[in-house]
Design an enzyme around this catalytic site. Structure first.
Site, short mmCIF file in Angstrom:
data_model
loop_
_atom_site.label_atom_id
_atom_site.label_comp_id
_atom_site.label_asym_id
_atom_site.label_seq_id
_atom_site.Cartn_x
_atom_site.Cartn_y
_atom_site.Cartn_z
N ASP A 94 57.80 66.15 27.62
CA ASP A 94 57.43 66.86 28.83
C ASP A 94 57.67 65.95 30.03
O ASP A 94 58.30 64.90 29.92
CB ASP A 94 55.97 67.34 28.76
CG ASP A 94 54.97 66.18 28.80
OD1 ASP A 94 55.39 65.00 28.75
OD2 ASP A 94 53.76 66.45 28.88
N LYS A 125 60.53 72.06 23.35
CA LYS A 125 59.32 71.25 23.54
C LYS A 125 58.13 71.93 22.88
O LYS A 125 57.34 71.28 22.18
CB LYS A 125 59.05 71.05 25.03
CG LYS A 125 57.87 70.11 25.32
CD LYS A 125 57.37 70.22 26.74
CE LYS A 125 56.55 71.48 26.92
NZ LYS A 125 55.89 71.56 28.24
#
Length: 255
Positions: A138, A120
């Protein structure tokens, strides 16, 4: 969602916010990388508060290494997991100096090889710093994609893979920013604000949240119903108590 619905979904988000970007504050790719690492399990607002004075003096990996882990730990102590994060930031800064001449690498594989950098984080840096069409998933993106039916998946990898497949041009570069901001401010975890959602008719979420004024009326009605019910129960108990009292006060009659 069907292909045309996906296009309309992002078209409306783009119309509402033509130039979305991360809310993390930074002035170069290195500061952005540090900020994203620090933002794990923390809010962007809390990271910005801690990083403003830090980034005023620290702009390069060499400056961070010279600053040192102890001082960094003190500077970011208001952020969750600050001990581990301080250690990782110093380690990744040393790796950047040693392996990349102090520059932030521009591939996902190289970024993920840095201490404290996951997929991420790498995706955010590639997208925001270098303009790559990546999809950082997320908690907000994961929730929005599953709740709306845009790109449902059991884990972040599945959601990312579906976004990679379905998001059309010209929305690919900014898609994850729109989804993050939509999840943060409209499609909230506890109480999604459906009444002001620009994609409400495209969303498969069934228990749409009504406007505040309607919820207030419903709450008042429920309160009145509970009060009325409580009054009836109390009255019934009073009558029952009086009846029992009268029965106890009657003398026993001999046959």
């Amino acid at each position: 969602m069907k292909r045309e619905q996906v296009f309309e979904f992002f078209r409306r988000l783009a119309e509402a916010n033509p130039s979305p970007t991360t809310e993390l504050e930074s002035s170069n790719p290195y500061q952005l990388l540090v900020a994203v690492v620090l933002s794990a399990q923390a809010t962007d607002a809390s990271v910005n508060i801690a990083c403003r004075p830090l980034f005023a003096r620290i702009k390069t990996p060499r400056q961070m290494v010279d600053f040192g882990e102890n001082q960094l730990r003190e500077a970011i102590k208001t952020i969750g997991l600050f001990n581990t994060k301080a250690k990782n930031v110093i380690a990744l800064s040393e790796a950047l100096i040693r392996d990349y001449g102090g520059e932030v690498p521009r591939t996902r594989e190289e970024l993920q090889a840095l201490p404290g950098v996951g997929r991420k984080t790498a995706n955010v840096v590639l997208n925001t710093a270098f303009g790559e069409e990546t999809f950082a998933v997320d908690t907000h993106v994961f929730r929005v994609c599953n709740r709306t039916g845009l790109a449902p998946g059991k884990n972040v990898d599945e959601v990312e893979a579906k976004l990679e497949k379905i998001v059309p041009q010209p929305f690919r570069r900014d898609a994850h920013h729109w989804l993050i901001l939509h999840g943060r401010y409209t499609c909230k975890a506890r109480l999604p604000e459906c009444w002001r959602c620009p994609v409400i008719d495209l969303c498969r979420y069934k228990p749409k949240t009504p406007p505040p004024e309607e919820r207030a009326k419903s709450s008042a009605a429920r309160t009145a119903t509970r009060a009325s019910s409580a009054a009836r129960i109390a009255k019934a108990r009073t009558v029952s108590t009086r009846s029992a009292s009268r029965n106890r006060s009657r003398p026993n009659r001999l046959p």
